[in-house]
Motif scaffolding. Structure first.
Motif, PDB file in Angstrom:
ATOM      1  N   ILE A  51       0.863  -1.176   0.000  1.00 47.15           N
ATOM      2  CA  ILE A  51       0.000   0.000   0.000  1.00 47.15           C
ATOM      3  C   ILE A  51       0.904   1.231   0.000  1.00 47.15           C
ATOM      4  O   ILE A  51       1.709   1.419   0.915  1.00 47.15           O
ATOM      5  N   LEU A  52       0.787   2.046  -1.037  1.00 44.66           N
ATOM      6  CA  LEU A  52       1.614   3.242  -1.181  1.00 44.66           C
ATOM      7  C   LEU A  52       0.710   4.472  -1.262  1.00 44.66           C
ATOM      8  O   LEU A  52      -0.489   4.355  -1.558  1.00 44.66           O
ATOM      9  N   PRO A  53       1.249   5.672  -1.002  1.00 43.13           N
ATOM     10  CA  PRO A  53       0.422   6.888  -1.114  1.00 43.13           C
ATOM     11  C   PRO A  53      -0.101   7.070  -2.535  1.00 43.13           C
ATOM     12  O   PRO A  53       0.606   6.805  -3.514  1.00 43.13           O
ATOM     13  N   ASP A  54      -1.349   7.521  -2.645  1.00 45.14           N
ATOM     14  CA  ASP A  54      -1.892   7.840  -3.965  1.00 45.14           C
ATOM     15  C   ASP A  54      -1.109   9.003  -4.576  1.00 45.14           C
ATOM     16  O   ASP A  54      -0.729   9.944  -3.862  1.00 45.14           O
ATOM     17  N   PRO A  55      -0.880   8.988  -5.871  1.00 43.37           N
ATOM     18  CA  PRO A  55      -0.227  10.135  -6.508  1.00 43.37           C
ATOM     19  C   PRO A  55      -1.158  11.332  -6.575  1.00 43.37           C
ATOM     20  O   PRO A  55      -2.391  11.180  -6.578  1.00 43.37           O
ATOM     21  N   THR A  56      -0.577  12.515  -6.612  1.00 42.29           N
ATOM     22  CA  THR A  56      -1.349  13.751  -6.770  1.00 42.29           C
ATOM     23  C   THR A  56      -0.843  14.480  -8.009  1.00 42.29           C
ATOM     24  O   THR A  56       0.339  14.420  -8.333  1.00 42.29           O
ATOM     25  N   PRO A  57      -1.737  15.188  -8.721  1.00 41.03           N
ATOM     26  CA  PRO A  57      -1.317  15.791  -9.988  1.00 41.03           C
ATOM     27  C   PRO A  57      -0.528  17.083  -9.806  1.00 41.03           C
ATOM     28  O   PRO A  57      -0.821  17.889  -8.916  1.00 41.03           O
ATOM     29  N   GLU A  58       0.476  17.265 -10.662  1.00 39.35           N
ATOM     30  CA  GLU A  58       1.092  18.566 -10.857  1.00 39.35           C
ATOM     31  C   GLU A  58       0.130  19.393 -11.717  1.00 39.35           C
ATOM     32  O   GLU A  58      -0.840  18.858 -12.274  1.00 39.35           O
ATOM     33  N   PRO A  59       0.373  20.708 -11.862  1.00 39.00           N
ATOM     34  CA  PRO A  59      -0.542  21.512 -12.679  1.00 39.00           C
ATOM     35  C   PRO A  59      -0.741  20.976 -14.105  1.00 39.00           C
ATOM     36  O   PRO A  59      -1.837  21.074 -14.665  1.00 39.00           O
ATOM     37  N   HIS A  60       0.298  20.355 -14.689  1.00 37.54           N
ATOM     38  CA  HIS A  60       0.230  19.889 -16.073  1.00 37.54           C
ATOM     39  C   HIS A  60      -0.078  18.390 -16.169  1.00 37.54           C
ATOM     40  O   HIS A  60      -0.010  17.811 -17.258  1.00 37.54           O
ATOM     41  N   SER A  61      -0.412  17.746 -15.045  1.00 33.92           N
ATOM     42  CA  SER A  61      -0.545  16.290 -14.994  1.00 33.92           C
ATOM     43  C   SER A  61      -1.996  15.845 -14.885  1.00 33.92           C
ATOM     44  O   SER A  61      -2.889  16.623 -14.552  1.00 33.92           O
ATOM     45  N   VAL A  62      -2.186  14.540 -15.136  1.00 33.58           N
ATOM     46  CA  VAL A  62      -3.436  13.880 -14.782  1.00 33.58           C
ATOM     47  C   VAL A  62      -3.095  12.631 -13.975  1.00 33.58           C
ATOM     48  O   VAL A  62      -1.979  12.092 -14.079  1.00 33.58           O
ATOM     49  N   ILE A  63      -4.050  12.201 -13.168  1.00 35.93           N
ATOM     50  CA  ILE A  63      -3.953  10.926 -12.473  1.00 35.93           C
ATOM     51  C   ILE A  63      -4.901   9.957 -13.164  1.00 35.93           C
ATOM     52  O   ILE A  63      -6.084  10.255 -13.327  1.00 35.93           O
ATOM     53  N   ILE A  64      -4.358   8.816 -13.585  1.00 36.44           N
ATOM     54  CA  ILE A  64      -5.165   7.810 -14.271  1.00 36.44           C
ATOM     55  C   ILE A  64      -5.437   6.647 -13.320  1.00 36.44           C
ATOM     56  O   ILE A  64      -4.506   6.110 -12.707  1.00 36.44           O
ATOM     57  N   LYS A  65      -6.701   6.301 -13.185  1.00 36.35           N
ATOM     58  CA  LYS A  65      -7.076   5.068 -12.504  1.00 36.35           C
ATOM     59  C   LYS A  65      -6.839   3.936 -13.500  1.00 36.35           C
ATOM     60  O   LYS A  65      -7.495   3.853 -14.533  1.00 36.35           O
ATOM     61  N   VAL A  66      -5.886   3.084 -13.189  1.00 40.69           N
ATOM     62  CA  VAL A  66      -5.466   2.051 -14.138  1.00 40.69           C
ATOM     63  C   VAL A  66      -6.506   0.937 -14.184  1.00 40.69           C
ATOM     64  O   VAL A  66      -6.848   0.353 -13.160  1.00 40.69           O
ATOM     65  N   GLU A  67      -6.996   0.654 -15.378  1.00 39.00           N
ATOM     66  CA  GLU A  67      -7.947  -0.438 -15.586  1.00 39.00           C
ATOM     67  C   GLU A  67      -7.276  -1.661 -16.211  1.00 39.00           C
ATOM     68  O   GLU A  67      -7.771  -2.781 -16.061  1.00 39.00           O
ATOM     69  N   ALA A  68      -6.164  -1.464 -16.897  1.00 44.45           N
ATOM     70  CA  ALA A  68      -5.417  -2.582 -17.481  1.00 44.45           C
ATOM     71  C   ALA A  68      -4.009  -2.108 -17.799  1.00 44.45           C
ATOM     72  O   ALA A  68      -3.794  -0.952 -18.170  1.00 44.45           O
ATOM     73  N   THR A  69      -3.056  -3.009 -17.642  1.00 48.44           N
ATOM     74  CA  THR A  69      -1.669  -2.698 -18.002  1.00 48.44           C
ATOM     75  C   THR A  69      -0.984  -3.961 -18.486  1.00 48.44           C
ATOM     76  O   THR A  69      -1.248  -5.060 -17.983  1.00 48.44           O
ATOM     77  N   GLY A  70      -0.143  -3.820 -19.482  1.00 46.47           N
ATOM     78  CA  GLY A  70       0.549  -4.965 -20.048  1.00 46.47           C
ATOM     79  C   GLY A  70       1.785  -5.338 -19.253  1.00 46.47           C
ATOM     80  O   GLY A  70       2.399  -4.506 -18.575  1.00 46.47           O
ATOM     81  N   LEU A  71       2.142  -6.617 -19.342  1.00 44.62           N
ATOM     82  CA  LEU A  71       3.381  -7.120 -18.760  1.00 44.62           C
ATOM     83  C   LEU A  71       4.342  -7.342 -19.912  1.00 44.62           C
ATOM     84  O   LEU A  71       4.095  -8.175 -20.787  1.00 44.62           O
ATOM     85  N   CYS A  72       5.430  -6.597 -19.944  1.00 45.26           N
ATOM     86  CA  CYS A  72       6.319  -6.531 -21.099  1.00 45.26           C
ATOM     87  C   CYS A  72       7.741  -6.910 -20.683  1.00 45.26           C
ATOM     88  O   CYS A  72       8.150  -6.695 -19.539  1.00 45.26           O
ATOM     89  N   ARG A  73       8.503  -7.455 -21.635  1.00 49.07           N
ATOM     90  CA  ARG A  73       9.894  -7.812 -21.321  1.00 49.07           C
ATOM     91  C   ARG A  73      10.725  -6.573 -20.971  1.00 49.07           C
ATOM     92  O   ARG A  73      11.734  -6.674 -20.265  1.00 49.07           O
ATOM     93  N   SER A  74      10.306  -5.395 -21.442  1.00 45.83           N
ATOM     94  CA  SER A  74      10.989  -4.169 -21.027  1.00 45.83           C
ATOM     95  C   SER A  74      10.898  -3.977 -19.514  1.00 45.83           C
ATOM     96  O   SER A  74      11.834  -3.470 -18.885  1.00 45.83           O
TER      97      SER A  74
END
Length: 348
Positions: A17-40
């Motif tokens: 459990i980590l602190p939720d991110p907060t936006p900078e003036p030029h940022s957005v916070i995205i609630k992640v619904e899906a993310t890929g697992l990549c060799r990178s």
């Protein structure tokens, strides 16, 4: 928020459990619904990426819903369905001014330069310049599968390779990158030769458009086999794996004035592969790289998906939860499974 984090390279990550991110003036916070697992992500975890600072949250192929918007953001609002290139531009350097944000001089990469999307929330900076709005008909898992591998392959085939109908295209490696490249080249009318050491992956390669498949485990001379199948060599060839042997084969199997596009990463002890340079000179070959794709180029790809000409949903393989991503990440170097593994359960 729940997130996967590691404190040392090569050490097993933990779900915390980590602190939720907060936006900078030029940022957005995205609630992640899906993310890929990549060799990178695996390369980053073992310590091959100098941009990563510990402790670190991986993940760079993401799609979700905007949960918060910085006060300077004008093009997006809460509730928008979005994705983001894995290389985001600063908007002010010479590369960005020329439209080449994928090689920005001050690039931002979630999961590498900043904490990434193996988490419930992720912050994306310079949002107006980098966020891509998703069509309603593209689900989050499919959108996440585009993130790094599909868009990099799209740029490799369309913008770098400039593949046209009737050409022969060789694709070395039929993981997520290679399968994406096969599908895209086939949609453009090219004839594709797929090379891998797994019959299961080659079977899927045929399903997404390969005209010829070659098993490099049973074929002692891959270069000769490609040349024979294509009547003299590929017009365009991609190393979609990232290995000295596949890189060499991809260059060597080209016909005169052909193009090699390096898509798979070659890092650490594999960073300087052998190249048949005498052939490059004598046959006037081109060697190109492909490093992500600019946000402004997503429209062409998304239009092809909406029209049914590209079906990246075919490439989605396993779907796992956030906790399962830990052993899956650590096993990425085994090249197990087919298609793209997607993390699509973050809560609960």
């Amino acid at each position: 928020m729940k997130a996967v984090v590691y404190e040392a390279f090569g050490q097993a990550p933990e779900l915390r459990i980590l602190p939720d991110p907060t936006p900078e003036p030029h940022s957005v916070i995205i609630k992640v619904e899906a993310t890929g697992l990549c060799r990178s992500d695996w390369h980053g975890w073992v310590g091959h990426d100098p941009d990563i600072r510990l402790p670190h949250v991986p993940g760079h192929e993401l799609a979700g819903v905007i949960a918060a918007v910085g006060r300077s953001v004008v093009r997006f609002r809460e509730g928008d369905r979005v994705t983001v290139p894995f290389v985001a531009g600063c908007g002010s350097c010479p590369q960005c001014h020329s439209g080449n944000q994928q090689v920005c001089d001050d690039q931002f990469q979630p999961g590498f330069t900043h904490w990434g999307s193996f988490a419930e929330y992720v912050r994306i900076d310079r949002a107006d310049f980098n966020i891509v709005r998703l069509p309603d008909e593209i689900d989050f898992a499919t959108a996440a599968s585009l993130g790094c591998r599909f868009v990099t392959s799209f740029r490799a085939v369309v913008d770098q390779g400039k593949v046209t109908a009737g050409q022969w295209v060789a694709v070395h490696g039929c993981g997520g990158v290679g399968l994406s490249a096969i599908m895209i080249a086939n949609a453009l009318g090219a004839n594709v030769v797929a090379v891998d050491i797994s019959d299961d992956k080659l079977r899927l390669a045929r399903e997404v458009g390969a005209a010829v498949t070659i098993n490099a485990k049973s074929q002692p001379d891959v270069v000769a086999a490609v040349r024979d199948a294509t009547g003299g060599g590929a017009h365009v060839s991609l190393d979609a794996l990232g290995h000295p042997q596949t890189c060499f084969n991809s260059v060597a199997n080209l016909r005169k004035r052909g193009k090699h596009v390096q898509v798979g990463l070659l890092l650490a002890e594999q960073a300087a592969p052998p190249i048949p340079m005498a052939q490059v000179i004598a046959h006037e070959l081109e060697i190109l790289g492909s490093h992500g794709m600019q946000a402004h180029r997503y429209g062409a790809m998304l239009d092809m998906i909406s029209a049914g000409k590209l079906t990246p949903q075919q490439l989605v393989g396993r779907r796992i939860d956030l906790a399962e991503s830990i052993p899956a990440l650590m096993a990425m170097d085994r090249f197990e499974g087919t298609g793209v593994t997607i993390i699509d359960r973050f809560r609960g």
